[in-house]
Enzyme design. Structure first.
Site, PDB file in Angstrom:
ATOM      1  N   ARG A   1       1.683   7.979  12.997  1.00 14.94           N
ATOM      2  CA  ARG A   1       1.172   9.164  13.687  1.00 14.94           C
ATOM      3  C   ARG A   1      -0.350   9.244  13.627  1.00 14.94           C
ATOM      4  O   ARG A   1      -0.996   9.678  14.589  1.00 14.94           O
ATOM      5  CB  ARG A   1       1.780  10.417  13.044  1.00 14.94           C
ATOM      6  CG  ARG A   1       1.358  11.731  13.660  1.00 14.94           C
ATOM      7  CD  ARG A   1       1.630  12.877  12.705  1.00 14.94           C
ATOM      8  NE  ARG A   1       0.830  12.739  11.490  1.00 14.94           N
ATOM      9  CZ  ARG A   1       1.056  13.430  10.366  1.00 14.94           C
ATOM     10  NH1 ARG A   1       2.063  14.268  10.304  1.00 14.94           N
ATOM     11  NH2 ARG A   1       0.281  13.266   9.310  1.00 14.94           N
TER      12      ARG A   1
ATOM     13  N   TYR B   1       0.836  -1.197   0.000  1.00 15.40           N
ATOM     14  CA  TYR B   1       0.000   0.000   0.000  1.00 15.40           C
ATOM     15  C   TYR B   1       0.875   1.252   0.000  1.00 15.40           C
ATOM     16  O   TYR B   1       0.633   2.190  -0.766  1.00 15.40           O
ATOM     17  CB  TYR B   1      -0.930   0.002   1.215  1.00 15.40           C
ATOM     18  CG  TYR B   1      -1.721   1.281   1.333  1.00 15.40           C
ATOM     19  CD1 TYR B   1      -2.870   1.474   0.572  1.00 15.40           C
ATOM     20  CD2 TYR B   1      -1.300   2.317   2.170  1.00 15.40           C
ATOM     21  CE1 TYR B   1      -3.584   2.664   0.643  1.00 15.40           C
ATOM     22  CE2 TYR B   1      -2.014   3.505   2.251  1.00 15.40           C
ATOM     23  CZ  TYR B   1      -3.155   3.669   1.492  1.00 15.40           C
ATOM     24  OH  TYR B   1      -3.850   4.853   1.557  1.00 15.40           O
TER      25      TYR B   1
ATOM     26  N   PHE C   1      14.452  20.078  -1.120  1.00  6.96           N
ATOM     27  CA  PHE C   1      13.105  19.580  -1.364  1.00  6.96           C
ATOM     28  C   PHE C   1      12.946  18.147  -0.860  1.00  6.96           C
ATOM     29  O   PHE C   1      11.925  17.798  -0.252  1.00  6.96           O
ATOM     30  CB  PHE C   1      12.800  19.646  -2.865  1.00  6.96           C
ATOM     31  CG  PHE C   1      11.536  18.939  -3.263  1.00  6.96           C
ATOM     32  CD1 PHE C   1      10.303  19.554  -3.121  1.00  6.96           C
ATOM     33  CD2 PHE C   1      11.573  17.651  -3.786  1.00  6.96           C
ATOM     34  CE1 PHE C   1       9.131  18.900  -3.472  1.00  6.96           C
ATOM     35  CE2 PHE C   1      10.415  16.989  -4.145  1.00  6.96           C
ATOM     36  CZ  PHE C   1       9.185  17.621  -3.986  1.00  6.96           C
TER      37      PHE C   1
ATOM     38  N   ARG D   1     -10.599   3.339   7.926  1.00 12.04           N
ATOM     39  CA  ARG D   1      -9.606   2.892   6.940  1.00 12.04           C
ATOM     40  C   ARG D   1      -8.229   2.996   7.589  1.00 12.04           C
ATOM     41  O   ARG D   1      -7.535   4.000   7.464  1.00 12.04           O
ATOM     42  CB  ARG D   1      -9.656   3.732   5.664  1.00 12.04           C
ATOM     43  CG  ARG D   1     -10.946   3.609   4.913  1.00 12.04           C
ATOM     44  CD  ARG D   1     -10.913   4.354   3.580  1.00 12.04           C
ATOM     45  NE  ARG D   1     -10.168   3.621   2.575  1.00 12.04           N
ATOM     46  CZ  ARG D   1      -9.061   4.061   1.977  1.00 12.04           C
ATOM     47  NH1 ARG D   1      -8.558   5.227   2.309  1.00 12.04           N
ATOM     48  NH2 ARG D   1      -8.459   3.342   1.059  1.00 12.04           N
TER      49      ARG D   1
END
Length: 590
Positions: free
Chosen positions: A331, A284, A406, A341
């Site tokens: 978290r 997932y 970034f 979910r």
């Protein structure tokens, strides 16, 4: 309707809503079902996909062990609420609906170095937006680009600022990549919009052929708040997407299709109790985050600012995404559980839950249950920490300074969040977050490999210290050995660069101490001067000034070193180069 007033008759709240709004025709004065059955059966005039009806149970069902009371006002305890487009108070799923654990403002202000960091980041040296540039203005429609920039800041909780500081050569590519995937994620997250899972899967799998091909494609009423606005005004995003280089559009379309395929795989899975095992958990995370890492690596490469070989670093790119996603999942335990979910793998949490339910940790009634929850979260944090070596390896391959920041800023935020979650019961009663001042400090420190390695070492050492302290206190943690090994590995990998920064900090501290001692010596000599009255007064003032100066300089040495630019000036030059220099030197494609 008179029957509804009879308190002896029990009518379903749903039946009351349907009857009043549709059956008898109070829907805007347009008549009801029975007034025109043919119209009712053959048109969508009586369909309403945008209103959410919420209502309280009857008063006699209030109370209970939790002393529940009414949440909504209005007749019959019912309330209709429309998710207003662009309403920033409305978020997808259970976001914002559970408690957020934050330190008080007073406690945050006591971290003076973080206050200094916040002031520096907000006012002195903020992240510069490169969106306003001649290169960008020539290519993209200004009003459509302005919408994309505005909606980015509203739907992104953390990435907007780091995206906008990217070089102009790739900034818009990454911005649109994020918005396209955010739109896809909004469709996947909406659990009430689609009449069936089959319809949702159909929309997901065709998204790359509709949203990215049809300039007029949009979706009305799906999602909440700003996410809904993104879908409803998607043609503006498409306008900017269509103006991107073909190579960038190929990357975005390919990743969108593969992510949608992965999302479709999970639509029919019952995730109320999490993923089945670590394998499915990783799968997932790969679909929703690992593929993002791959897409970004490919965009970096096609821009010419990073080496072409970076596009082939599929494993490392995947691990970068997994590290961020696993941190968020750890978290967001309670948010995801409330939303129905969840993603914590059953093969992990069922080892610690005595009743076989994921909610076991949210309401511990015994010391055994409390310890089990901590064991579980510690094991998941450790699983995430084991990804750090690959993340550091990926960062070491970057050469553009803006791209490095970034990529690195979300990573250091993640390791700080894992430190906050480790052995922390607050994970089970809300969402834990690091201090805003700490976030500012981490952003300011994340300018090169030295700073990043120092941050990773700092938080790995903190987690290791917590693990050892709890072990010495008699706490039995089944994943203790794994945790120690993972932390020690991170410390070993980062020690060389971290010590370089630490040694330089010691040099600055030493200079401050020498200056303070010199001032103190001067005050002593003044105290022994023949003119005792004047000298005593001068000595007291000098000593007080010395102590105050030492304290202030100690508190603000971080600002002095890191943010004004002196702190790194004597360290060996970094291999990172700003985009402007890479282009000027002609090394973009090497």
């Amino acid at each position: 309707l008179e029957m509804f007033d009879d308190k002896n008759l029990l009518f379903s709240p749903w039946f009351r809503i349907i009857t009043k709004k549709w059956v008898i025709g109070s829907n805007g004065g347009g008549g009801g079902w029975w007034d025109d059955l043919e119209r009712t059966m053959t048109t969508d005039d009586f369909c309403d996909y945008g209103t959410i009806h919420r209502f309280d149970p009857p008063a006699e069902h209030m109370g209970g062990g939790g002393d529940a009371g009414p949440m909504f006002d209005g007749e019959e305890g019912a309330k209709e609420t429309n998710g207003a487009v662009g309403d920033s108070s409305k978020k997808q799923g259970a976001y914002g609906k559970v408690k957020t654990h934050k330190e008080s403002k007073l406690k945050q202000l006591l971290h003076v170095d973080e206050v200094c960091s916040a002031i520096t980041l907000l006012y002195l040296r903020p992240l510069k937006s490169n969106l306003v540039s001649e290169h960008i203005e020539k290519i993209f429609d200004p009003s459509d680009l302005a919408f994309c920039d505005d909606i980015l800041c509203k739907v992104s909780r953390s990435f907007a600022a780091v995206i906008r500081q990217l070089p102009s050569q790739m900034l818009v590519d990454v911005l649109i990549f994020y918005l396209v995937l955010r739109a896809l994620d909004t469709i996947e997250d909406d659990m009430t919009y689609f009449p069936s899972n089959e319809e949702k899967v159909k929309i997901l799998l065709s998204f790359h052929k509709t949203a990215l091909v049809d300039p007029q494609w949009k979706m009305m009423g799906c999602g909440e708040g700003d996410e809904r606005r993104l879908l409803e005004e998607f043609p503006k995003c498409h306008s900017v997407y269509a103006a991107l280089p073909e190579a960038s559009r190929r990357v975005i379309s390919d990743i969108t299709l593969r992510m949608a395929t992965g999302m479709a795989e999970f639509v029919d899975k019952d995730l109320g109790q999490g993923t089945l095992d670590v394998g499915q958990y990783n799968r997932y995370c790969h679909f929703v985050a690992g593929l993002v890492g791959e897409g970004l690596s490919r965009l970096f490469s096609v821009s010419g600012l990073e080496r072409p070989s970076l596009a082939g670093e599929l494993h490392l790119s995947d691990q970068m995404g997994l590290f961020l996603q696993k941190t968020n999942i750890i978290r967001d335990y309670l948010e995801d559980y409330v939303d129905g979910r969840a993603f914590w793998p059953q093969s992990v949490w069922k080892k610690h839950s005595s009743n076989g339910d994921l909610g076991y940790f949210a309401n511990p009634t015994t010391e055994e249950a409390r310890a089990a929850g901590l064991n579980c979260v510690n094991e998941l944090v450790t699983d995430a920490l084991e990804l750090v070596p690959d993340c550091l390896s990926y960062l070491s391959k970057l050469r553009c300074a803006e791209v490095f920041r970034f990529c690195a800023i979300p990573q250091v935020m993640a390791i700080a969040t894992l430190d906050k979650c480790y052995h922390n019961e607050d994970v089970f009663t809300g969402v834990v977050k690091i201090r805003k001042g700490m976030s500012c400090q981490l952003i300011n420190d994340t300018v090169d490999v030295v700073g990043v390695h120092g941050i990773f070492k700092r938080f790995a050492s903190s987690i290791l210290c917590k693990a050892e302290k709890s072990q010495k206190g008699g706490y039995k943690d089944s994943s203790y050995d794994r945790t120690v090994k993972a932390c020690q590995t991170i410390i070993e990998l980062t020690e060389i660069e971290a010590n370089r920064a630490k040694n330089h900090a010691s040099l600055v501290n030493g200079s401050i101490l020498v200056a303070s001692c010199a001032a103190a010596a001067a005050s002593c000599l003044a105290y022994k001067s023949p003119n005792s009255s004047t000298s005593n007064h001068l000595a007291i003032k000098t000593t007080a000034a010395t102590v105050a100066s030492f304290g202030i300089l100690s508190f603000f040495k971080t600002g002095f070193m890191r943010y004004v630019g002196i702190g790194r000036s004597t360290l060996p030059s970094s291999s990172l180069m700003p985009a402007a220099k890479l282009c000027k030197d002609g090394t973009r494609d090497e």
